[in-house]
Design a protein around this motif. Structure first.
Motif, PDB file in Angstrom:
ATOM      1  N   THR A  50       0.835  -1.203   0.000  1.00  0.00           N
ATOM      2  CA  THR A  50       0.000   0.000   0.000  1.00  0.00           C
ATOM      3  C   THR A  50       0.867   1.249   0.000  1.00  0.00           C
ATOM      4  O   THR A  50       0.589   2.224  -0.707  1.00  0.00           O
ATOM      5  N   TYR A  51       1.926   1.219   0.805  1.00  0.00           N
ATOM      6  CA  TYR A  51       2.867   2.342   0.833  1.00  0.00           C
ATOM      7  C   TYR A  51       3.493   2.567  -0.541  1.00  0.00           C
ATOM      8  O   TYR A  51       3.610   3.706  -1.015  1.00  0.00           O
ATOM      9  N   LEU A  52       3.883   1.479  -1.205  1.00  0.00           N
ATOM     10  CA  LEU A  52       4.503   1.595  -2.520  1.00  0.00           C
ATOM     11  C   LEU A  52       3.512   2.095  -3.558  1.00  0.00           C
ATOM     12  O   LEU A  52       3.850   2.929  -4.415  1.00  0.00           O
ATOM     13  N   LEU A  53       2.278   1.614  -3.503  1.00  0.00           N
ATOM     14  CA  LEU A  53       1.262   2.090  -4.438  1.00  0.00           C
ATOM     15  C   LEU A  53       0.969   3.570  -4.229  1.00  0.00           C
ATOM     16  O   LEU A  53       0.850   4.328  -5.198  1.00  0.00           O
ATOM     17  N   PHE A  54       0.867   3.992  -2.982  1.00  0.00           N
ATOM     18  CA  PHE A  54       0.633   5.407  -2.702  1.00  0.00           C
ATOM     19  C   PHE A  54       1.781   6.259  -3.242  1.00  0.00           C
ATOM     20  O   PHE A  54       1.560   7.329  -3.820  1.00  0.00           O
ATOM     21  N   SER A  55       3.013   5.772  -3.067  1.00  0.00           N
ATOM     22  CA  SER A  55       4.173   6.481  -3.602  1.00  0.00           C
ATOM     23  C   SER A  55       4.123   6.532  -5.124  1.00  0.00           C
ATOM     24  O   SER A  55       4.482   7.550  -5.738  1.00  0.00           O
ATOM     25  N   ALA A  56       3.674   5.440  -5.747  1.00  0.00           N
ATOM     26  CA  ALA A  56       3.551   5.419  -7.209  1.00  0.00           C
ATOM     27  C   ALA A  56       2.549   6.454  -7.691  1.00  0.00           C
ATOM     28  O   ALA A  56       2.765   7.125  -8.713  1.00  0.00           O
ATOM     29  N   TYR A  57       1.454   6.610  -6.962  1.00  0.00           N
ATOM     30  CA  TYR A  57       0.452   7.609  -7.343  1.00  0.00           C
ATOM     31  C   TYR A  57       1.039   9.020  -7.264  1.00  0.00           C
ATOM     32  O   TYR A  57       0.759   9.880  -8.116  1.00  0.00           O
TER      33      TYR A  57
END
Length: 511
Positions: A50-57
């Motif tokens: 989730t942290y990585l996806l948020f960073s990707a966004y």
């Protein structure tokens, strides 16, 4: 969690006494402990992804920042064109990175030069990568392509963007990211097999070299081969400012990029649930994430302020565009060492980055080099400084926490010259690789007349001749008119080998 998963019913049974059901009780307890351990493991994966996806966004939001910055930095008659190229970077880059790029960059196991697994995300997810990894790395790849588009703005054919964007995101950029970020890369500080470069590996935590230098050097070659925009230098060779049409869009784009940088730099940890020191329960990778956000902020702020006052002394007025570019230069520079330097060092990084940008801009004027967004100077020059800065100021504790104990650290902090030498090697190989790949590509496109638009199209503006009309009613200083030249129509194909013809006294472009 490791102790929970190691529960052994045979060892636990004697501790429960001689009761007849001791074995069954031990097995039950171990089963419950194992289930609990699995639950914690699943939660850890979920939080990290989730942290990585948020960073990707956040990193993807930088594309909007690039689009607004580019739009504001060009003349109004090319607004539609430059925004369309930013959309193209994301779209074409998405497909090329999915098919080839991610595999070339992170397809382990592989050799030190190029990855060779996971084409088209085959066998993903796995123990090394999940889908969130692809999304995050794709956002980085299209950022490199977006940097290049700024260097060649206002004079480049649309088909050229399609070609270079796909090639850069599908091949050129992934190779460099494999070298520096893959666990198999020959220059990687995270290498798990084989020897490290100078016993250190090159530290480029979030991409001062991998992203910013790659995009900047590619843009440098494109702009050099195309040549300057018409009117950028007068007949005596003096520089003529072709100012962008909207300072508001430049400021908006800058803030969007700054916002996205908090996914770019802190997000490059990839995971957040990791403890560094069990004696300090409050300290772990989550602390390093916060520190990285702080160093990112301080470098950008310092570079922006330094540019503000230095440009005031040099040109005699306060210029918001210069300040925005200086701020972005500081952010590009700190990107390499953001995770391994102290906050005070980030201030040094930003201060020098501002002067690096000012110096390269002065050099560009003398060499009659035209880059509408200063992308090569900003991302290439400040990115290179960021790599050197890391080799000088990386702190021992942070290097050991983020990478491994015993690694060389900053030269100025007593760590010797091994890390600094690795950083120099990274700068040289990036310049060489990008020059050897993107330079010939732009040269071939120029020879095939696929790169630069005609003089007539450039003077009229590509919005009218290539994209169906202007973005809005405008007035450019160089043409003195709010209306398109008579007779100019949208081209249906490009490039067109034929020039303008005169019919009944008006000029028309023949398709």
């Amino acid at each position: 969690m490791a102790s929970l998963s190691a529960c052994n019913a045979t060892e636990l049974t004697p501790l429960l006494g001689s009761a007849a059901n001791a074995t069954a009780a031990a097995e039950y307890i171990c089963t419950r402990f194992t289930n609990t351990s699995d639950s914690f493991t699943n939660i850890t994966y979920a939080i990290d992804n989730t942290y990585l996806l948020f960073s990707a966004y956040l990193v993807f939001a930088m594309q909007l920042g690039f689009a607004m910055l580019c739009a504001g930095s060009v003349r109004a008659k090319n607004t539609m064109n430059i925004m369309l190229t930013n959309v193209l970077d994301a779209a074409a880059g998405g497909l090329s990175y999915y098919i080839f790029g991610f595999a070339f960059a992170f397809g382990v196991p592989s050799n030190g030069f190029i990855g060779k697994h996971h084409f088209g995300l085959k066998k993903v997810p796995n123990e090394d990568y999940d889908y969130s990894s692809f999304l995050y790395q794709w956002a980085f790849a299209i950022a490199a392509a977006g940097i290049t588009s700024g260097s060649i703005a206002e004079r480049t054919q649309f088909v050229a963007y399609l070609i270079y964007s796909s090639f850069l995101t599908g091949f050129v950029y992934p190779i460099v990211s494999h070298w520096v970020w893959s666990s198999d890369g020959w220059a990687s500080a995270s290498r798990t097999s084989g020897s490290l470069l100078f016993g250190s590996g090159a530290i480029d935590f979030a991409g001062s070299g991998v992203v910013h230098m790659v995009g900047g050097i590619a843009g440098l070659w494109g702009a050099l081969i195309e040549g300057p925009r018409i009117g950028r230098f007068d007949r005596s060779g003096r520089s003529v400012a072709l100012r962008g049409h909207s300072g508001s869009l430049v400021v908006l784009g800058t803030f969007l990029l700054w916002f996205g940088w908090y996914g770019f730099n802190p997000g490059s940890f990839l995971k957040i649930l990791k403890s560094y020191d069990t004696s300090n329960t409050y300290y772990g990778q989550w602390s390093a994430v916060g520190r990285t956000a702080v160093t990112t902020t301080l470098a950008g702020c310092t570079a922006g302020l330094t540019t503000l006052f230095s440009r005031r002394l040099l040109v005699g007025h306060w210029n918001v565009t210069d300040v925005c570019n200086g701020l972005l230069g500081g952010l590009a520079a700190i990107t390499s060492g953001c995770a391994v330097v102290e906050p005070w060092a980030a201030i040094v990084c930003g201060f020098i980055a501002a002067w690096v940008l000012i110096g390269f801009n002065k050099l560009a004027e003398k060499l009659k080099y035209d880059d509408p967004l200063e992308a090569a100077q900003l991302h290439g020059g400040c990115g290179a400084w960021g790599l050197l800065f890391t080799g000088l100021f990386a702190k021992q504790q942070y290097v050991h926490e983020v990478y491994a104990i015993g690694r060389p650290y900053g030269l100025f902090l007593g760590g010797g010259g091994k890390l600094f030498a690795a950083q120099i090697i990274q700068i040289l190989v990036i310049i060489g690789w990008v020059s050897a790949t993107m330079g010939p590509l732009f040269y071939i496109m120029m020879k095939l007349k696929l790169l630069r638009v005609s003089r007539e199209d450039e003077m009229a503006g590509m919005d009218m001749t290539r994209h169906g009309g202007f973005a809005y009613v405008y007035h450019d200083e160089d043409d003195g008119s709010s209306h398109p030249p008579a007779g100019f129509t949208t081209r249906r194909i490009e490039p067109s080998g034929s020039g303008p013809t005169t019919i009944n006294g008006s000029t028309n472009n023949v398709v």
